[in-house]
Scaffold this motif. Structure first.
Motif, PDB file in Angstrom:
ATOM      1  N   SER A 120      25.305  14.497  -3.308  1.00 10.25           N
ATOM      2  CA  SER A 120      24.177  14.511  -2.405  1.00 10.25           C
ATOM      3  C   SER A 120      24.286  16.001  -1.553  1.00 10.25           C
ATOM      4  O   SER A 120      23.870  16.693  -1.157  1.00 10.25           O
ATOM      5  N   ALA A 146      21.429   9.852   2.245  1.00  3.17           N
ATOM      6  CA  ALA A 146      22.248  10.049   0.680  1.00  3.17           C
ATOM      7  C   ALA A 146      21.355   9.185   0.137  1.00  3.17           C
ATOM      8  O   ALA A 146      21.396   7.642   0.190  1.00  3.17           O
ATOM      9  N   ARG A 168      16.797   7.793  -6.882  1.00  8.74           N
ATOM     10  CA  ARG A 168      16.214   8.894  -5.479  1.00  8.74           C
ATOM     11  C   ARG A 168      14.487   8.522  -6.722  1.00  8.74           C
ATOM     12  O   ARG A 168      14.406   7.783  -7.678  1.00  8.74           O
ATOM     13  N   ARG A 169      14.002   8.883  -5.427  1.00  9.08           N
ATOM     14  CA  ARG A 169      12.075   9.232  -5.675  1.00  9.08           C
ATOM     15  C   ARG A 169      11.683   7.209  -6.202  1.00  9.08           C
ATOM     16  O   ARG A 169      10.622   7.155  -6.796  1.00  9.08           O
ATOM     17  N   LYS A 170      12.121   6.476  -5.491  1.00  9.65           N
ATOM     18  CA  LYS A 170      12.214   4.745  -5.716  1.00  9.65           C
ATOM     19  C   LYS A 170      12.013   3.980  -4.004  1.00  9.65           C
ATOM     20  O   LYS A 170      12.166   3.242  -4.145  1.00  9.65           O
ATOM     21  N   GLY A 171      11.763   5.297  -3.020  1.00  8.52           N
ATOM     22  CA  GLY A 171      11.436   4.741  -2.217  1.00  8.52           C
ATOM     23  C   GLY A 171      12.276   4.301  -1.102  1.00  8.52           C
ATOM     24  O   GLY A 171      12.640   3.510  -0.105  1.00  8.52           O
ATOM     25  N   ILE A 172      13.469   4.411  -1.446  1.00 12.02           N
ATOM     26  CA  ILE A 172      15.368   4.112  -0.691  1.00 12.02           C
ATOM     27  C   ILE A 172      14.848   4.424   0.574  1.00 12.02           C
ATOM     28  O   ILE A 172      15.249   3.958   1.913  1.00 12.02           O
ATOM     29  N   GLU A 178      18.844  17.664  11.628  1.00 10.69           N
ATOM     30  CA  GLU A 178      20.135  18.703  10.615  1.00 10.69           C
ATOM     31  C   GLU A 178      19.311  19.174   9.402  1.00 10.69           C
ATOM     32  O   GLU A 178      19.948  18.319   8.712  1.00 10.69           O
ATOM     33  N   VAL A 179      18.879  19.846   8.703  1.00  9.93           N
ATOM     34  CA  VAL A 179      18.499  20.159   7.222  1.00  9.93           C
ATOM     35  C   VAL A 179      18.741  21.416   6.568  1.00  9.93           C
ATOM     36  O   VAL A 179      18.603  22.906   7.407  1.00  9.93           O
ATOM     37  N   ASN A 239      16.911  22.927   1.399  1.00 11.10           N
ATOM     38  CA  ASN A 239      17.041  22.235   1.092  1.00 11.10           C
ATOM     39  C   ASN A 239      15.463  21.420   1.275  1.00 11.10           C
ATOM     40  O   ASN A 239      15.241  20.976   1.856  1.00 11.10           O
ATOM     41  N   GLY A 283      13.807  19.367  -0.728  1.00 13.14           N
ATOM     42  CA  GLY A 283      13.115  17.451  -1.125  1.00 13.14           C
ATOM     43  C   GLY A 283      13.714  17.270  -0.184  1.00 13.14           C
ATOM     44  O   GLY A 283      12.323  16.829   0.441  1.00 13.14           O
ATOM     45  N   PHE A 342      11.034  15.363   1.756  1.00 15.87           N
ATOM     46  CA  PHE A 342      10.714  13.294   2.163  1.00 15.87           C
ATOM     47  C   PHE A 342      10.307  13.337   3.766  1.00 15.87           C
ATOM     48  O   PHE A 342       9.547  12.882   4.210  1.00 15.87           O
ATOM     49  N   TYR A 343      11.103  14.921   4.447  1.00  9.91           N
ATOM     50  CA  TYR A 343      10.990  14.318   6.251  1.00  9.91           C
ATOM     51  C   TYR A 343       9.466  14.586   6.060  1.00  9.91           C
ATOM     52  O   TYR A 343       9.154  13.768   7.263  1.00  9.91           O
ATOM     53  N   LYS A 354       6.997  13.600   4.595  1.00  9.75           N
ATOM     54  CA  LYS A 354       5.895  12.330   3.987  1.00  9.75           C
ATOM     55  C   LYS A 354       6.334  12.139   5.600  1.00  9.75           C
ATOM     56  O   LYS A 354       5.340  11.056   5.430  1.00  9.75           O
TER      57      LYS A 354
HETATM   58  C1  COA Z   1      16.412  13.350   0.402  1.00 12.22           C
HETATM   59  C2  COA Z   1      16.568  12.029  -0.286  1.00 12.22           C
HETATM   60  C3  COA Z   1      17.200  10.976   1.196  1.00 12.22           C
HETATM   61  C4  COA Z   1      15.422  11.645  -0.310  1.00 12.22           C
HETATM   62  O1  COA Z   1      15.154  10.238  -0.951  1.00 12.22           O
HETATM   63  P1  COA Z   1      14.503   9.197  -1.992  1.00 12.22           P
HETATM   64  O2  COA Z   1      15.200   7.811  -2.186  1.00 12.22           O
HETATM   65  O3  COA Z   1      14.576  10.029  -3.155  1.00 12.22           O
HETATM   66  O4  COA Z   1      12.943   9.767  -0.893  1.00 12.22           O
HETATM   67  P2  COA Z   1      11.693   8.292  -1.322  1.00 12.22           P
HETATM   68  O5  COA Z   1      11.494   8.056  -2.874  1.00 12.22           O
HETATM   69  O6  COA Z   1      11.501   7.325  -0.430  1.00 12.22           O
HETATM   70  O7  COA Z   1      10.388  10.208  -1.583  1.00 12.22           O
HETATM   71  C5  COA Z   1       9.465   9.251  -0.581  1.00 12.22           C
HETATM   72  C6  COA Z   1       8.554  10.942  -0.455  1.00 12.22           C
HETATM   73  O8  COA Z   1       8.968  11.963  -0.069  1.00 12.22           O
HETATM   74  C7  COA Z   1       8.857  13.102  -0.912  1.00 12.22           C
HETATM   75  N1  COA Z   1      10.379  13.937  -2.192  1.00 12.22           N
HETATM   76  C8  COA Z   1      11.682  12.708  -1.939  1.00 12.22           C
HETATM   77  N2  COA Z   1      12.188  13.187  -2.035  1.00 12.22           N
HETATM   78  C9  COA Z   1      11.836  14.640  -2.561  1.00 12.22           C
HETATM   79  C10 COA Z   1      12.399  16.270  -3.302  1.00 12.22           C
HETATM   80  N3  COA Z   1      13.325  16.130  -3.996  1.00 12.22           N
HETATM   81  N4  COA Z   1      11.186  16.732  -3.513  1.00 12.22           N
HETATM   82  C11 COA Z   1       9.801  16.662  -3.008  1.00 12.22           C
HETATM   83  N5  COA Z   1       9.305  15.232  -2.103  1.00 12.22           N
HETATM   84  C12 COA Z   1      10.422  14.823  -2.321  1.00 12.22           C
HETATM   85  C13 COA Z   1       7.774  12.559  -1.895  1.00 12.22           C
HETATM   86  O9  COA Z   1       6.619  12.797  -1.528  1.00 12.22           O
HETATM   87  C14 COA Z   1       8.352  11.155  -1.729  1.00 12.22           C
HETATM   88  O10 COA Z   1       7.438  10.514  -2.509  1.00 12.22           O
HETATM   89  P3  COA Z   1       6.854  10.484  -4.029  1.00 12.22           P
HETATM   90  O11 COA Z   1       8.276  10.288  -4.459  1.00 12.22           O
HETATM   91  O12 COA Z   1       5.830   9.075  -3.994  1.00 12.22           O
HETATM   92  O13 COA Z   1       6.150  11.812  -4.448  1.00 12.22           O
HETATM   93  C15 COA Z   1      17.716  12.209  -1.115  1.00 12.22           C
HETATM   94  O14 COA Z   1      16.634  13.056  -2.111  1.00 12.22           O
HETATM   95  C16 COA Z   1      18.529  12.291  -1.142  1.00 12.22           C
HETATM   96  O15 COA Z   1      19.469  11.734  -0.693  1.00 12.22           O
HETATM   97  N6  COA Z   1      18.968  13.536  -1.092  1.00 12.22           N
HETATM   98  C17 COA Z   1      20.092  14.398  -1.252  1.00 12.22           C
HETATM   99  C18 COA Z   1      20.775  14.548   0.100  1.00 12.22           C
HETATM  100  C19 COA Z   1      20.031  14.925   1.400  1.00 12.22           C
HETATM  101  O16 COA Z   1      19.442  16.326   1.468  1.00 12.22           O
HETATM  102  N7  COA Z   1      19.898  14.075   2.723  1.00 12.22           N
HETATM  103  C20 COA Z   1      19.302  14.569   3.692  1.00 12.22           C
HETATM  104  C21 COA Z   1      19.944  15.546   4.588  1.00 12.22           C
HETATM  105  S1  COA Z   1      19.389  15.693   6.265  1.00 12.22           S
END
Ligand code: COA
Length: 147
Positions: free
Chosen positions: A20, A72, A78-82, A102-103, A107, A109, A113-114, A116
């Protein structure tokens, strides 16, 4: 299921971490320190398979005042709502004034996510990651005016 981190989760967490955050993964000592600092809010999301073996799907670490220290999710889950499930837990902490993180600017993605989840960009810290800026993203709970 969401439960507190335990030491037996470390191998799985370190694997998720290196997938991640390849540029700056936390190491084992950092996770142990974070467990010491945030014993109640270092949480893992687990799935239990048919032979009762747990699989770690992701983790979140946050402070009681709303700072998301890290979140993470395993690449394959990923993209399963976790992430949503874990972040919502932090957002439900009682008496919060705000939730922030902080992001990395790159990043996109995590920013999506945030966004949304209702977070907005509240500021920028130049070179927070050495050679990359951090966006400060923030969410404020809706407060109900009693009058
Ligand atoms: C960011 C992260 C935590 C999201 O976790 P996730 O379980 O995949 O997120 P969710 O399934 O709950 O996503 C909810 C919504 O957020 C948005 N979203 C999540 N990941 C996304 C991506 N990579 N690109 C675009 N939109 C995204 C979408 O709208 C998604 O809804 P959808 O799947 O119905 O389109 C995951 O991608 C991750 O671990 N990333 C690497 C670590 C990281 O960057 N952490 C944050 C640092 S601050």
């Amino acid at each position: 299921m969401i439960r507190p981190f335990s030491f037996s989760d470390l191998d799985a967490i370190l694997q998720i971490e290196s997938q991640s955050f390849p540029k700056s993964p936390y190491d084992l000592a950092t996770f142990l320190n974070l467990h010491y600092l945030y014993p109640e809010t270092f949480l893992v999301c687990v799935d239990t398979n048919h032979d009762l073996k747990e699989e770690i799907l992701g983790y979140i670490i946050f402070s009681q005042d709303g700072h998301i220290i890290s979140i993470a999710i395993h690449l394959q889950h990923r993209r399963k709502g976790i992430g949503t499930h874990l972040l919502r837990r932090a957002m439900k902490t009682p008496h919060l004034k705000k939730v922030w993180a902080e992001v990395r600017r790159s990043n996109l993605g995590a920013q999506a996510f945030y966004s949304k989840m209702g977070f907005q960009i509240a500021g920028v810290v130049l070179n927070y990651y050495g050679n990359e800026d951090a966006l400060i993203i923030q969410w404020t709970p809706v407060t109900h005016n009693p009058y």
